[in-house]
Design an enzyme around this catalytic site. Structure first.
Site, short mmCIF file in Angstrom:
data_model
loop_
_atom_site.label_atom_id
_atom_site.label_comp_id
_atom_site.label_asym_id
_atom_site.label_seq_id
_atom_site.Cartn_x
_atom_site.Cartn_y
_atom_site.Cartn_z
N LYS A 211 -35.48 11.01 -7.75
CA LYS A 211 -34.67 12.30 -8.55
C LYS A 211 -33.60 11.55 -9.39
CE LYS A 211 -32.01 16.15 -7.03
NZ LYS A 211 -31.40 16.86 -5.94
N GLU A 217 -32.90 0.66 -4.37
CA GLU A 217 -33.93 0.18 -3.63
C GLU A 217 -35.46 0.33 -4.53
OE1 GLU A 217 -31.89 2.21 -2.14
OE2 GLU A 217 -31.31 1.41 -0.14
N GLY A 273 -33.86 16.18 -2.46
CA GLY A 273 -34.82 14.96 -2.35
C GLY A 273 -36.03 15.63 -0.98
N ARG A 274 -35.44 15.84 0.01
CA ARG A 274 -36.07 16.03 0.95
C ARG A 274 -36.81 17.08 1.25
NH1 ARG A 274 -30.71 15.92 2.05
NH2 ARG A 274 -29.66 17.77 2.69
N GLU A 359 -31.21 14.94 7.99
CA GLU A 359 -30.26 14.50 6.65
C GLU A 359 -29.56 15.86 6.44
OE1 GLU A 359 -31.69 13.32 2.78
OE2 GLU A 359 -30.79 11.40 3.31
N HIS A 390 -48.86 7.69 26.86
CA HIS A 390 -48.94 6.41 27.43
C HIS A 390 -47.91 5.83 27.29
CE1 HIS A 390 -53.16 7.30 28.92
NE2 HIS A 390 -53.11 8.01 27.81
N LYS A 514 -24.30 2.76 1.07
CA LYS A 514 -24.70 2.39 -0.12
C LYS A 514 -23.45 1.61 -0.95
CE LYS A 514 -27.48 6.15 -1.21
NZ LYS A 514 -27.76 7.25 -2.09
#
Ligand SMILES: O=P(O)(O)OC[C@H]1O[C@H](O)[C@H](O)[C@@H](O)[C@@H]1O
Length: 551
Positions: A211, A217, A273-274, A359, A390, A514
């Site tokens: 965005k 990263e 973003g999410r 978030e 399990h 960051k």
């Protein structure tokens, strides 16, 4: 916003009424609630689109639900919802509209931000994406050496990774098997390494999804991918145009990176973003499943948007799910919420929901900046159901924590499974139904004794039950159903943020790490001194440097 109109949630009479009601409910068991109402299993259900929702195994009565709806009314959930749909800037700390719902609005809808109808822009980008997706799918998009693209690598992180990566897995049955899709997010070079090591650069397209186009990263991985490509091709910068496209709101940064803005697919600052994988961020998914299936998915989203916007409170599924979470966090001290899909294809769904929910609602100050003194967002967790059975279900059944859970399952396997495997579906779903039954009703000491269990083992083999669950059942996991599910959770998160009076659409909590990482990196490489670091971090950095032979 001023603090004047500020809602102190736990000082509202509606909150107090719920507290009193909770006391009255005490240790009432689901066994009692079911015994008192033979219709509960059919009455406590809702239908939205293709989703059948059963909330009969929730620790609620008619009165609980009524009181929760009164709380929603008192906290202005419907008003905030309408403001969101109208394009008002309800993300106040970033002064932005919140309009992911516009991403799936029909062509003729009118939704304005700052006086401009954004729907035509949305559809123009969708059309451009469809054109590009078709060109890649048909083999007409060729790389620098003239060979068709066979591999698509999405590079992005957070909302620019989790959505497309999750949806690609969910809709695997609809994807082109002759194309390879990879999703790279981690700045750990191992991620990109493993993604490209067996690929031919001449047939590889990188989709750089960001965005902001400033995320370290993503920019780092994209730069390394470009190096890998150009080295592999033995070509110069001119090869980038055929092998790199960008999904972003930031044309300037895209250009700086060397990607032609003609190969950029745009979205806008009113898409969080999410909340973005149904925007241009979904390009890799669209190439995988094709534009028609992508549109079906958008229609599924829209269906639930409309339901959330128009359905009465008693029938409103996202409202109900949101209220249930408020109930358990506020009055049962539940700290987490499990999402347990009984579909292998939903293996990344809970990871996706973690960003969406945590978030959005992991906040401890309200919209006016004052500390909250009530619980906000839960820890969201879970993996596909039978695997969890399990592993960690033991704790849900017999541990000391209150863990409300959503169980998601489907009547039909969507894929053309190998002959013989279709029959396994009944076994999968038998587990699905058995677990919510066991969680709700448990097994009493008397029932255990009746089986002849020695007395000393009776407490160990007793299941207290009374663990709340919602069951979401649909016919099959189609693109539309995926859209419906995601929109259901998006709006659930919205409802909770509205009631808790927090800004669900900012994410300041990710910033500090960051900034500090940027300061620490030069200390690791020796370009800056460790001076000023706290003693723990300084010692760790020094140990790292020693291990790397840099002392
Ligand atoms: O899409 P981008 O701008 O690269 O952002 C990627 C992600 O990183 C940020 O730090 C935010 O926490 C996320 O909300 C976002 O989805």
């Amino acid at each position: 916003m001023t603090t004047e109109g500020r809602i102190r949630l736990n000082r509202l009479p509606e909150w107090a009424a719920l507290g009193k009601h909770r006391e009255q409910l005490g240790a009432t068991h689901l066994r009692e609630l079911f015994a008192a109402d033979p219709e509960r299993g059919t009455g406590y259900t809702l239908r939205v689109g293709d989703l059948h929702l059963d909330y009969s195994k929730q620790l609620v009565t008619d009165e609980t639900l009524e009181l929760l709806r009164e709380l929603a009314a008192a906290t202005g959930v419907a008003e905030l919802r309408d403001a969101m749909f109208r394009g008002e800037k309800i993300n106040t700390t970033e002064d932005r509209a919140v309009l992911h719902t516009a991403l799936r609005a029909p062509r003729d809808a009118v939704i304005e931000v700052d006086g401009e109808n954004v729907v035509p822009k949305v559809h123009a980008v969708l059309d451009k994406m469809a054109g590009f997706a078709d060109t890649v799918r048909s083999g007409a998009w060729t790389g620098h050496t003239g060979r068709p693209i066979k591999n698509i690598v999405n590079i992005g992180i957070g909302g620019s990774d989790l959505g497309p990566a999750m949806a690609y897995e969910v809709l695997r049955a609809y994807t082109r098997r002759d194309l390879t899709f990879r999703f790279v997010s981690n700045v750990d070079g191992a991620d990109l390494h493993e993604a490209v090591r067996d690929l031919d650069p001449a047939e590889t397209l990188f989709i750089v999804a960001s965005k902001t186009f400033t995320t370290i990263e993503t920019v780092t991985n994209a730069t390394s991918a470009r190096d890998w490509l150009l080295t592999g091709l033995g070509a110069g910068q001119e090869a980038v145009a055929k092998h790199f496209v960008a999904l972003s709101t930031n044309a300037e940064k895209v250009q700086d990176f060397g990607i032609d803005t003609a190969n950029m697919f745009e979205f806008w600052d009113w898409v969080g973003g999410r909340y973005s994988y149904d925007s241009a961020i979904g390009l890799s998914l669209m190439i995988a499943i094709g534009p028609d299936h992508f549109r079906e998915m958008l229609d599924g989203f829209h269906l639930v948007d409309e339901h959330f916007r128009t359905a009465a409170a008693e029938e409103n599924a996202p409202l109900l799910l949101g209220l249930l979470g408020v109930w358990y966090g506020g009055f049962f001290d539940a700290q987490s919420h499990a999402v347990l899909p009984y579909s292998h294809y939903l293996s990344k769904f809970t990871a996706y929901l973690q960003q969406l929910d945590m978030e959005s609602n992991g906040k401890s100050v309200d919209r006016q900046g004052e500390p909250v003194d009530w619980q906000t967002g839960p820890v969201v967790w879970g993996t596909p159901g039978t695997n969890g059975q399990h592993a960690y279900y033991q704790l849900i059944h017999q541990g000391t924590k209150v863990i409300p859970a959503d169980f998601i399952g489907f009547a039909r396997p969507v894929a053309d499974l190998l002959p013989g495997l279709v029959a396994q579906h009944d076994l999968l779903m038998a587990n699905f139904f058995a677990q919510t039954q066991a969680l709700a009703f448990g097994k009493t000491p008397e029932e255990v004794r009746a089986e002849g269990v020695p007395e000393e083992l009776v407490p160990h083999k007793t299941f207290q039950g009374n663990h709340p669950t919602t069951t979401i059942l649909a016919d099959a996991l189609t693109p539309s159903v995926l859209g419906q599910l995601v929109a259901l959770y998006e709006h659930k998160v919205f409802v909770q943020g509205a009631i808790w009076n927090i800004d669900s659409f900012d994410q300041w909590g990710v910033e500090l790490g960051k900034v500090l990482a940027k300061k620490i990196e030069p200390v690791l490489t020796g370009d800056a001194s460790a001076e000023g670091l706290d003693s723990s971090t300084a010692a760790l950095v020094s140990a790292y440097r020693a291990l790397r032979g840099r002392s």
